[in-house]
Every structure is written in C-alpha cells, then in structure tokens.
Write an enzyme that holds these catalytic residues in place. Structure first.
Site, PDB file in Angstrom:
ATOM      1  N   ASP A  89       0.858  -1.188   0.000  1.00 43.30           N
ATOM      2  CA  ASP A  89       0.000   0.000   0.000  1.00 43.30           C
ATOM      3  C   ASP A  89       0.895   1.239   0.000  1.00 43.30           C
ATOM      4  O   ASP A  89       1.666   1.446   0.937  1.00 43.30           O
ATOM      5  CB  ASP A  89      -0.892  -0.022   1.244  1.00 43.30           C
TER       6      ASP A  89
ATOM      7  N   ASP B 249      -2.513   2.459  -6.295  1.00 41.66           N
ATOM      8  CA  ASP B 249      -1.559   2.528  -5.189  1.00 41.66           C
ATOM      9  C   ASP B 249      -1.615   1.338  -4.243  1.00 41.66           C
ATOM     10  O   ASP B 249      -1.069   1.393  -3.142  1.00 41.66           O
ATOM     11  CB  ASP B 249      -1.782   3.816  -4.384  1.00 41.66           C
ATOM     12  N   GLU B 250      -2.227   0.238  -4.676  1.00 38.77           N
ATOM     13  CA  GLU B 250      -2.435  -0.880  -3.751  1.00 38.77           C
ATOM     14  C   GLU B 250      -2.497  -2.184  -4.533  1.00 38.77           C
ATOM     15  O   GLU B 250      -3.108  -2.253  -5.597  1.00 38.77           O
ATOM     16  CB  GLU B 250      -3.740  -0.642  -2.991  1.00 38.77           C
TER      17      GLU B 250
END
Length: 352
Positions: free
Chosen positions: A14, A109-110
């Site tokens: 993350d 983003d993850e």
C-alpha cells in the site's frame, strides 16, 4: 482449512498517501505542510486524498473540501493529475512483476502479491520491494505479510507510513483474538452496530457464535463471518481481469426524503467513482452511465444512459429521473459506469 504446510505467503503493498505524496515530492516546498488533492474549494468539491499532516486535523478522503478547510484552514488543496499518478503506478507495477507474476492490483496505489513460490522469507522480500519503489520513485510504501489476503491487508495498515508488519500462520489465532470486528472486510456501519448490540466488538468475541447462529443472524454473510473472524481466507491472488462495470454506492443511516438531500450526497459518490475509475487504471471505453436508487421499502429503480461521459451533471440528470419515478424516501444511492465488451484497436478517449 489451510495448514501451516499449505499456507501461502501474501504481501499486501500500500503506497503511503500516494497522490498527495507525489504532489509533495514534485513540490518540495510543500514538505511538512497539510496537503489535500481533489475538488475545488466550493461546496461541491470533494477531496480524493490527503497527507498525514492533514489527517492530524481530522481531514480524510471523500470529505467535502469546504469541510476539510473548516477543520484545517491552512490546508493546501491541489487539483488531481491522474496522468502523473498512472505513470508512477506503471513504474511501481513493473517492479512488482519482477518478483512474481501473481499480482492483483486493487488500485493505482495498492496490490496483493502471492510470493509463495519465491525463494526466501516473504518479510525480507517485502522490504526489498519497498526499497526498490523508494529508489525508483522517491515514494514510501507500507506492507503487510500474512498467510492470506485478509491477514496481509489488515497487517499493512498497522504501522503506516513507511513500515511493514508480518503475521505468521502460527500467530493468526492470537492476532485475531483482540482485533476489532470492523477491520474485517464486508463489515459496515450497520453490521458493526448489530454486532455491538450482541456484545461483540472483537473477533475473539465473535468466535463465540457457531456457524449456524451467524447464518441465522446475518444470512449468507454469517457463513463468511465465521471464517473471517478466525483469520481464514481462501481467496486466491488473481491478476487483473477485464471488468464489465464499476460502481460505488452508499446506504444512509437516515433515509433521504427530498431530491435536494439526494443531490447533496451525489457529489461525494461521484468523486469516489471518478477516483476509482482512475485507480483501476482502465483505458476501456465507457459505454453507459447508470444511477441506482433503493427506497425505504426496499424497492429499487435504475436509470441509465448510453453515449454519455460520466460527469456530475449527467449523473444529476439520472438522479432526477430515478427519484421522480416514485418520490419515496431513499435508502441507498449508487452510481456507476459500464464498459465496452472489448476495446477497439484504435486509441481510446481518456475519460478521466
């Protein structure tokens, strides 16, 4: 049920305040200052994300910008630059694929990584991956390492930012014992409230209920709850698959009685949908937009239009149409888009 011998090695990676971190990296003068990314300062603007300096004031993503500025008058609000975010995400994605082909992106983003087949221990590997990302992008990330996706995701949030936590198979039972039930995916405000009425606040307390009891209380989800509160999660890490649609919705604690009240909640839902569209990194063509309303009596209606780009105004039109059909109190609003079945060979119009 998985045994220690068959447990997988899953990393949940993350990025830390991804959009805001990019803006601060590109504008060093902003370092140490509260920064938000998203809508304009008027009442219709909504923040997409913010950095930790802003969060210290109670600011958070999906918050109306005017409210964020009330809490943090010095908040610096910047417009989104999704082209930049997608470019950085592509760099990060390339790094992840160096270590395993089993990468399941959840957003720009993850992502989940299944590193079971990778030689060596997963925790040092996660550190190597995070170091690579920092070196290539100048951005920090956090990671959770566990025997399944549930444990890995929860662990990744425990020591943010710029840190990592590993929960081994042998540690799962103790880890889940005192974990708040709200940390389990699928438990929203209503389910949490119902559990509190039953005297349940932790996963250990939830484990006192049998599987049949939970099914009786929560239907099919009760069957999942029985496993999840024990840290059991058999979902595999699945590489990206083309999706037919993307949507977001909200069930309200108090029914909305007027069109004006519905319009006030539409802005946040629209901002979340557009952020999801960007985060899913899709270039597929949007063919339809749709609006779903569920009413107080649990009936529902859907309005949709083909050939329209998603915008706050087009969704407002659909909302007016759907609401006018009954005039009933609204329990839930959902907004979404449908994609073309297959992307044509020519370059697609970027809708974000």
């Amino acid at each position: 049920m998985a045994t220690e011998a068959t447990a997988r090695a899953i990393i949940h990676l993350d990025m830390d305040c991804f959009y805001a971190a990019i803006e601060v990296r590109d504008r060093p003068v902003l370092r140490g200052k509260p920064v938000g990314v998203g809508g304009a300062r008027d009442r219709r603007g909504v923040l997409t994300t913010c950095n930790y300096e802003a969060r210290a004031f109670g600011v958070h993503s999906a918050m109306p910008t005017f409210m964020a500025l009330q809490r943090c008058p010095d908040l610096i609000v910047l417009p989104t630059r999704f082209d930049v975010y997608r470019r950085e995400a592509a760099v990060i994605r390339e790094i992840l694929y160096r270590f395993t082909p089993l990468v399941e992106p959840l957003s720009l983003d993850e992502a989940y990584l299944d590193v079971t087949a990778h030689p060596g221990s997963p925790s040092p590997l996660a550190q190597v991956i995070r170091d690579f990302i920092l070196q290539k992008t100048g951005l920090t990330s956090s990671a959770g390492i566990g025997p399944n996706k549930l444990i890995a995701k929860i662990a990744s949030s425990l020591k943010k930012p710029n840190n990592q936590v590993e929960v081994t198979f042998a540690e799962v039972a103790e880890f889940m014992e005192k974990l708040p039930v709200r940390e389990i995916w699928g438990i929203g405000q209503k389910t949490e409230s119902k559990l509190e009425q039953l005297g349940v606040r932790t996963c250990g307390e939830l484990q006192r209920f049998s599987r049949p009891e939970l099914v009786e209380l929560f239907g099919k989800f009760g069957n999942e709850l029985f496993d999840l509160c024990r840290g059991i999660d058999d979902r595999p890490v699945e590489p990206d698959r083309p999706r037919k649609s993307l949507s977001t919705e909200e069930t309200f604690s108090n029914d909305l009685e007027t069109l004006e009240q519905c319009e006030q909640r539409l802005g946040e839902l629209y901002a979340e949908l557009m952020a999801d569209l960007a985060q899913k990194d899709t270039t597929r063509r949007v063919t339809k937009i749709f609006m779903k309303l569920k009413f107080a009596d649990f009936t529902r209606t859907t309005a949709e239009r083909a050939g329209l780009e998603p915008s706050l105004e087009t969704f407002r039109q659909l909302l007016k149409e759907a609401f006018a059909r009954t005039g009933k109190k609204v329990r839930l609003i959902g907004v979404g888009v449908r994609f073309a079945e297959s992307a044509p060979e020519e370059m697609q119009l970027d809708l974000i």
